[in-house]
Design a protein around this motif. Structure first.
Motif, mmCIF file in Angstrom:
data_model
loop_
_atom_site.group_PDB
_atom_site.id
_atom_site.type_symbol
_atom_site.label_atom_id
_atom_site.label_comp_id
_atom_site.label_asym_id
_atom_site.label_seq_id
_atom_site.Cartn_x
_atom_site.Cartn_y
_atom_site.Cartn_z
ATOM 1 N N TRP A 1 -5.590 15.200 26.250
ATOM 2 C CA TRP A 1 -6.739 14.303 26.616
ATOM 3 C C TRP A 1 -7.866 14.191 25.468
ATOM 4 N N THR B 1 -11.646 10.438 27.662
ATOM 5 C CA THR B 1 -11.034 10.404 29.027
ATOM 6 C C THR B 1 -11.564 11.293 29.988
ATOM 7 N N LEU C 1 -5.075 13.867 30.683
ATOM 8 C CA LEU C 1 -4.345 12.825 31.293
ATOM 9 C C LEU C 1 -2.762 13.217 31.442
ATOM 10 N N SER D 1 -5.747 5.131 22.657
ATOM 11 C CA SER D 1 -6.412 6.430 22.409
ATOM 12 C C SER D 1 -6.627 7.001 21.141
#
Length: 635
Positions: free
Chosen positions: A400, A404, A408, A485
């Motif tokens: 993560w 975020t 995740l 990301s």
């Protein structure tokens, strides 16, 4: 809180399918059944990914501290909320109950109000890992002030840039901090930072190390006398679901740090849900995350996630090597820790020490061990699994980011079969995809792609403070309609994800995301330096370390290179902090650049790694001969 706890693999798949098929219904149920609301929402989620506009629980009213503290008081008032373990093992640890936490946060909230802080004001918190850090953070949230916690290892100029970016009205710091056998002059750093911070009106100072410090008349106030006078009766502010809860700065690949904004309700729901499931928390467990609250890991999994679940969370002031390398294991034994969450850097540094340090302690209370901050390498995974977890505690290798808000991708302990170096499967609600360079979804396995998420989740950051366009450009423009990301990943034949590292100019060093551009800016300010380029290279302990290629001005060429390298690192320390210092500095006459003037970093990365096998296409280089020169001069 067990109403959202997944109990077996079949249930994980069922929950995951439900969360993908009807995300609104999935999150509506979790939010309505597990939290206290002043007013429920009109709409679960409202978003436009193309414009990076995301809202969760529209028009709901809530206060996160009411959910972290107040609602537990009737049944858990006497339960320990926070265990404080000081830097020095000879200093007594403290246990703060939920009742005491309520009282202390209420008092601090009233102090903030008495100093003119109101809903929407920004407060910079620059404190060591002591109870006051948790209490002041929660007190801000209680009155609706937006907290900006800055890791107490950053330099004065790094602190000043963060204060100025969000125009903080107040700073909360201490006379100093302990770190191993050193003390750090935090008040001195703040004094230097505030020379150029016109928005700051007041500074509150915690007495931690009994140091003699300069107190500026009218601006600086010792916190203790203000707390003594304050009432412990405070009503939590009613916040809108989308009111900002905090700003947390993360290194950008270009320019100044990014102030990620997390809002109240979505962040609350997501951190609570992920904490419960990823760590398999059960009533009366003791949870310890070794991060600093100055990072997102500390926000989500020392503070908010545990307290939202009525858990007991450990705050550790010290370092893993002080007074010796058994400190982590001694603390686990002392407090009977059940879940332990740390970074691969710490694991690698402890793994190189004698096993005698760990074998003194049975560590039999541990049930789940976790890894955070960067991908964990296989050797470290096995050492952690064998020697810390005793081959009986699942390793939750979590992926993560600051952006975020919560985890995740991660195994769910005792449910997801683990696989070394793989973060395994996305959590319910997370629609992960891999994208190729042509912006197509990758269906095949064993192919590296850019890791994206194609549907928002409640914990996603909403914007960059004061610069929504930068937020949109950074996270939503590379793959339109998806959150990008910045990481690459590989998916195996069963759908497990392995994170392969950053695809942009951010290097993860000891779990800290360091943008190369701000470091280069700091180096380039040195009077002897003409230009520089920074890349990461593999490091046994840190995961990655920083390698600097530096072009000197004529004056610099005449200088002693060893002293110059030291000065450059001192410059970096002063401008950013010691965490950004370079492990290797190579002085070069030029850098490989394209005809448009862009530095070809992939070549520098390969040289830093010692991999000369294939530099790829170098035909676009303006000065291809420089590659051989740099290669021959490699340190």
């Amino acid at each position: 809180m067990s109403r959202y706890k997944i109990s077996n693999f079949e249930e994980y798949f069922k929950e995951y399918k439900k969360s993908i098929k009807d995300p609104k219904k999935f999150w509506d149920k979790i939010a309505s059944e597990n939290f206290t609301w002043y007013q429920e929402w009109d709409k679960v989620v409202d978003f436009n990914m193309a414009e990076a506009e995301i809202k969760w629980f529209t028009d709901a009213k809530v206060n996160i501290t009411k959910n972290c503290i107040d609602r537990h008081l009737a049944k858990k008032g006497d339960k320990t909320a926070i265990i404080f373990e000081p830097n020095n093992p000879d200093e007594a640890s403290q246990a703060i109950t939920y009742n005491e936490l309520h009282q202390r946060v209420s008092k601090m909230a009233n102090v903030l109000l008495s100093q003119g802080i109101k809903k929407g004001d920004r407060v910079c918190i620059y404190l060591p890992m002591i109870p006051e850090l948790a209490i002041t953070t929660l007190a801000c949230a209680r009155i609706g002030a937006i907290h900006s916690v800055v890791f107490a290892g950053f330099s004065a100029s790094a602190v000043a840039s963060r204060i100025n970016d969000s125009e903080c009205k107040m700073v909360i710091t201490s006379d100093g901090g302990y770190r191993g056998n050193k003390t750090i002059d935090l008040k001195g750093i703040i004094d230097e930072a505030l020379i150029n911070c016109p928005s700051v009106e007041n500074v509150l100072v915690v007495n931690r190390i009994n140091a003699a410090v300069q107190m500026k008349e009218g601006r600086d106030h010792w916190l203790a006398p203000l707390l003594e006078k304050a009432s412990d009766n405070n009503t939590a502010e009613i916040m809108d679901a989308e009111d900002p809860l905090f700003i947390l700065y993360t290194s950008g690949s270009t320019g100044k740090p990014k102030g990620m904004v997390h809002t109240t309700a979505g962040y609350m729901v997501y951190t609570a849900y992920t904490f419960q499931n990823v760590f398999n928390y059960e009533e009366n467990d003791i949870f310890w995350c070794t991060a600093d609250i100055g990072w997102i890991t500390g926000h989500s999994y020392i503070l908010y996630g545990p307290l939202l679940n009525g858990a007991t969370t450990v705050i550790f002031e010290g370092v893993p090597s002080y007074p010796d390398f058994s400190r982590f294991w001694e603390v686990i034994e002392k407090h009977k820790v059940n879940q332990f969450y740390t970074a691969p850097t710490a694991i690698r540094s402890l793994a190189k020490e004698s096993l005698d340090y760990i074998q003194k302690y049975p560590l039999s209370t541990l049930k789940v061990i976790g890894s955070v901050g960067e991908p964990i390498n296989e050797e470290a995974w096995h050492w952690y699994n064998d020697h810390v977890g005793g081959k009986r505690c699942p390793v939750v290798d979590t992926w993560w980011q600051t952006e975020t808000g919560g985890i995740l991708i991660s195994p769910i302990p005792f449910i997801t079969p683990t696989k070394p170096t793989y973060a395994t499967l996305p959590l319910p609600g997370i629609q992960a995809v891999l994208m190729d360079e042509k912006r197509n979804e990758i269906e095949d396995n064993q192919v590296v792609g850019s890791l994206c998420i194609k549907y928002p989740w409640p914990g996603i950051a909403r914007t960059i403070w004061g610069d929504h366009q930068r937020y949109k450009d950074t996270y939503f423009s590379a793959f339109p309609g998806k959150y990008f990301s910045g990481d690459g990943a590989l998916r195996d034949e069963v759908g497990y994800y392995r994170i392969t590292g950053r695809v942009d100019d951010v290097v993860i060093v000891s779990g800290h995301n360091l943008g190369t551009a701000p470091i280069e800016d700091a180096i380039n300010e040195h009077p002897a330096v003409a230009e520089s380029a920074i890349v990461g290279f593999p490091h046994d302990i840190k995961g990655n370390a920083l390698y600097g290629f530096v072009i000197l001005k004529e004056t610099g060429e005449k200088r002693d290179k060893e002293n110059l390298a030291k000065e450059i690192n001192q410059h970096i320390s002063a401008h950013i902090g010691p965490i950004a210092k370079l492990d290797k500095i190579q002085f070069v006459s030029g850098l490989p650049k394209t005809r448009s003037g862009k530095i070809m970093r992939r070549i520098l990365r390969k040289i830093a790694e010692g991999d000369y096998s294939n530099f790829g296409d170098t035909t676009t280089l303006l000065n291809p001969e420089i590659v051989e020169e740099i290669k021959n001069g490699k340190i």
